[in-house]
Design an enzyme around this catalytic site. Structure first.
Site, mmCIF file in Angstrom:
data_model
loop_
_atom_site.group_PDB
_atom_site.id
_atom_site.type_symbol
_atom_site.label_atom_id
_atom_site.label_comp_id
_atom_site.label_asym_id
_atom_site.label_seq_id
_atom_site.Cartn_x
_atom_site.Cartn_y
_atom_site.Cartn_z
ATOM 1 N N HIS A 67 0.845 -1.199 0.000
ATOM 2 C CA HIS A 67 0.000 0.000 0.000
ATOM 3 C C HIS A 67 0.879 1.247 0.000
ATOM 4 O O HIS A 67 2.060 1.198 0.340
ATOM 5 C CB HIS A 67 -0.987 0.020 1.174
ATOM 6 C CG HIS A 67 -0.363 0.221 2.525
ATOM 7 N ND1 HIS A 67 -0.103 1.455 3.056
ATOM 8 C CD2 HIS A 67 0.034 -0.668 3.469
ATOM 9 C CE1 HIS A 67 0.417 1.329 4.267
ATOM 10 N NE2 HIS A 67 0.521 0.041 4.538
ATOM 11 N N CYS A 70 3.803 -4.250 6.626
ATOM 12 C CA CYS A 70 3.373 -4.037 5.250
ATOM 13 C C CYS A 70 4.548 -3.669 4.345
ATOM 14 O O CYS A 70 5.605 -3.266 4.815
ATOM 15 C CB CYS A 70 2.328 -2.929 5.185
ATOM 16 S SG CYS A 70 0.667 -3.469 5.637
#
Length: 231
Positions: A186, A201
């Site tokens: 992301h 992430c």
């Protein structure tokens, strides 16, 4: 059961938020610290990287150049000291640049899976390939810090949410593509070299996250390997 699993995926995604949260929210960086007159242990290397005269001695101009680099990439304290964290970022940048357009030279990312997103933790690089053909990248990424490491192995994208937001911290995670227990690609609004890293992430710039969103789909393969420096 499908809704329960989906809610679970959202909850797990919260653990993969970037940090510091204030930076992720786009807050202004702290005012620059006072410039240090101390010569750091990596003075010569840092001077060379920044195109400064390489004499191994701290000067006011050296400090301002180092400080500007530290401020740009969220390195704290940003006092212009040529220490291990600052040099570590610069050294990584040089290694990334040396890869050029052959990121899978070591052959570690599978070439028998068709389209696949590869993540090299050691070099903090990601790219998309189709067999042996490079489709996009390599691009710098920001993966999990010590204690929150991005998990290695072969995975699949299982859920995508273009406007994902953490329900606890209200931190945006745009163009989120989840591939392993809440860990996802992301975009973030901080430097890809901002230490110490994410909470698991694979952070990307908005441009790269948008491109990954357009090129990948649910059930596409993701392969993560290597080890992030400092973990």
């Amino acid at each position: 059961m499908g809704d329960v699993r989906r809610r679970g995926a959202v909850a797990l995604g919260i653990t993969a938020l970037v940090a510091p949260l204030t930076l992720a929210l786009g807050a202004s960086p702290a005012a620059a610290a006072s410039c240090t007159t101390q010569t750091g242990p990596y003075q010569k290397q840092v001077e060379k990287f920044l195109g400064r005269p390489v004499d191994g001695k701290q000067s006011a101009a050296d400090c301002k150049a180092i400080q500007a680099f530290q401020t740009k990439h969220g390195i704290s304290p940003n006092a212009g000291y040529a220490g291990p964290v600052t040099w570590g970022v610069m050294d990584l940048m040089q290694k990334q640049k040396a890869v050029g357009k052959n990121p899978n030279k070591d052959g570690k990312c599978p070439v028998n899976k068709g389209r696949i997103a590869c993540v090299n933790l050691s070099l903090q690089l990601s790219w998309i390939q189709d067999g042996k053909k490079l489709v996009y990248g390599p691009v710098p990424v920001r993966t999990g810090r010590n204690g929150y490491e991005t998990r290695t192995g072969l995975k699949k994208i299982y859920w995508r949410n273009i406007d994902h937001v953490s329900s606890i911290y209200d931190v945006p995670m745009p163009y989120a593509q989840f591939f392993d227990g809440g860990q996802a690609f992301h975009s973030v609004g901080v430097s890809m070299w901002n230490p110490p890293g994410s909470h698991g992430c694979v952070n990307m710039t908005k441009t790269d996250a948008k491109k990954y969103w357009s090129l990948l789909k649910k059930n596409d393969d993701v392969f993560v390997y290597g080890r992030k420096p400092g973990t």
